[in-house]
Every structure is written in C-alpha cells, then in structure tokens.
Scaffold this active site. Structure first.
Site, PDB file in Angstrom:
ATOM      1  N   GLN A  42       0.837  -1.198   0.000  1.00  0.00           N
ATOM      2  CA  GLN A  42       0.000   0.000   0.000  1.00  0.00           C
ATOM      3  C   GLN A  42       0.872   1.248   0.000  1.00  0.00           C
ATOM      4  O   GLN A  42       1.246   1.766   1.049  1.00  0.00           O
ATOM      5  CB  GLN A  42      -0.956   0.000   1.201  1.00  0.00           C
ATOM      6  CG  GLN A  42      -1.953   1.121   1.095  1.00  0.00           C
ATOM      7  CD  GLN A  42      -3.117   0.971   2.037  1.00  0.00           C
ATOM      8  OE1 GLN A  42      -3.282  -0.038   2.715  1.00  0.00           O
ATOM      9  NE2 GLN A  42      -3.940   1.982   2.091  1.00  0.00           N
ATOM     10  N   PHE A  43       1.171   1.739  -1.195  1.00  0.00           N
ATOM     11  CA  PHE A  43       2.045   2.907  -1.316  1.00  0.00           C
ATOM     12  C   PHE A  43       1.423   4.153  -0.696  1.00  0.00           C
ATOM     13  O   PHE A  43       2.128   5.085  -0.322  1.00  0.00           O
ATOM     14  CB  PHE A  43       2.433   3.159  -2.775  1.00  0.00           C
ATOM     15  CG  PHE A  43       1.378   3.858  -3.586  1.00  0.00           C
ATOM     16  CD1 PHE A  43       1.434   5.230  -3.769  1.00  0.00           C
ATOM     17  CD2 PHE A  43       0.346   3.156  -4.176  1.00  0.00           C
ATOM     18  CE1 PHE A  43       0.470   5.889  -4.519  1.00  0.00           C
ATOM     19  CE2 PHE A  43      -0.620   3.793  -4.921  1.00  0.00           C
ATOM     20  CZ  PHE A  43      -0.563   5.164  -5.102  1.00  0.00           C
ATOM     21  N   THR A  44       0.091   4.173  -0.542  1.00  0.00           N
ATOM     22  CA  THR A  44      -0.564   5.368  -0.006  1.00  0.00           C
ATOM     23  C   THR A  44      -0.197   5.641   1.453  1.00  0.00           C
ATOM     24  O   THR A  44      -0.487   6.720   1.962  1.00  0.00           O
ATOM     25  CB  THR A  44      -2.096   5.285  -0.153  1.00  0.00           C
ATOM     26  OG1 THR A  44      -2.576   4.154   0.566  1.00  0.00           O
ATOM     27  CG2 THR A  44      -2.494   5.191  -1.617  1.00  0.00           C
TER      28      THR A  44
END
Length: 149
Positions: A78-80
């Site tokens: 999850q790059f967010t």
C-alpha cells in the site's frame, strides 16, 4: 518502510473477483515502501511484527506473539501509506518508492516473515485490491522502520 498492523480473526484480499490471499487468526499488514528504504528496513519490520506481543495470554493480558498463537500474516502492499496530506487536499506520494524498487523490498519483507516461521499470504503488487477483515479487539498499530512515529 511503514506498516499498519491489524490483529484479525480473519482477512482476505481479492483481485478481479478472485481471492488471492486469505488468513484466519493473525495480522493484516498494510505495507508501504519509501524512497530511502532498504532490505534492512524490511528485515527490521518483519521481525518487529512477528514478535509483537498483542495476543492475550491465559490471564487476559496482551502478552503473546504471533508464533505463540499460531497466527498468520496477510501482507498487502500500500504505497498510499507514504501519502503526505500536509498541504492542500490532494496527497503527495513523492516519498513512496517507485514500483521497481518497492516490489523487491515488499517481496523481501514477505520472505523475512516466512523465514521467521510464519505462514504468509499476500495481495498482488500494483493490483486494484479489495481487502476484507474482521479486526480483533480492535487492535491496530502503526509502525515505521525509521521510528518516525
């Protein structure tokens, strides 16, 4: 490297109506890789998460780890988690590692957790995923390999 760790009774991740990862009792780990992260960050977080003592013992205290209770991990990239919302209304993701760097470090984290003796299921890197979980407690922890929070 950043992680959101949720103690769950069950969790799963679906891609295009196909369940690609599923666990029972254990941790759902949302994992974000930053620009400056290395394999050392992945090793540190894997060991930290596997060793977290947040499962109840016979006295009802959070004193047991994942291996003590036979728990599993579901790891979802999850790059967010690297989204910076301090300015304006649209997050900036410049601190997130690009995919060609993030994927090998994500895979290294998964391998390190497996090497510690944990059963690990995963999502699919860079895919649109739907994550389902039943948070147990609820227990949710935020971890950062650079100890920024």
């Amino acid at each position: 490297m950043r992680a959101v760790v949720q103690r769950v009774t069950e969790a799963s991740v679906t891609v295009e109506d196909e369940t690609v990862g599923q666990i029972g009792h254990g941790f759902l780990v949302l994992l974000g890789v930053g620009q400056d992260d290395t394999e050392a960050d992945a090793d540190y977080l894997a060991q930290k998460i596997v060793g977290l003592r947040v499962f109840e013992d016979d006295a009802g205290k959070m004193n047991r780890g994942l291996l003590d209770v036979g728990g599993e991990l579901l790891v979802v990239s999850q790059f967010t988690l690297w989204g910076d919302c301090r300015k304006g209304r649209r997050p900036s993701f410049v601190a997130a590692a690009p995919p060609e760097k993030a994927d090998p470090l994500y895979q290294h984290f998964v391998s390190a957790a497996r090497s510690a003796g944990v059963t690990v299921a995963t999502g699919r890197f860079r895919a649109e995923m739907q994550v389902s979980l039943i948070n147990d407690g609820p227990v949710t922890l935020l971890l950062d390999s650079r100890k920024e929070f």
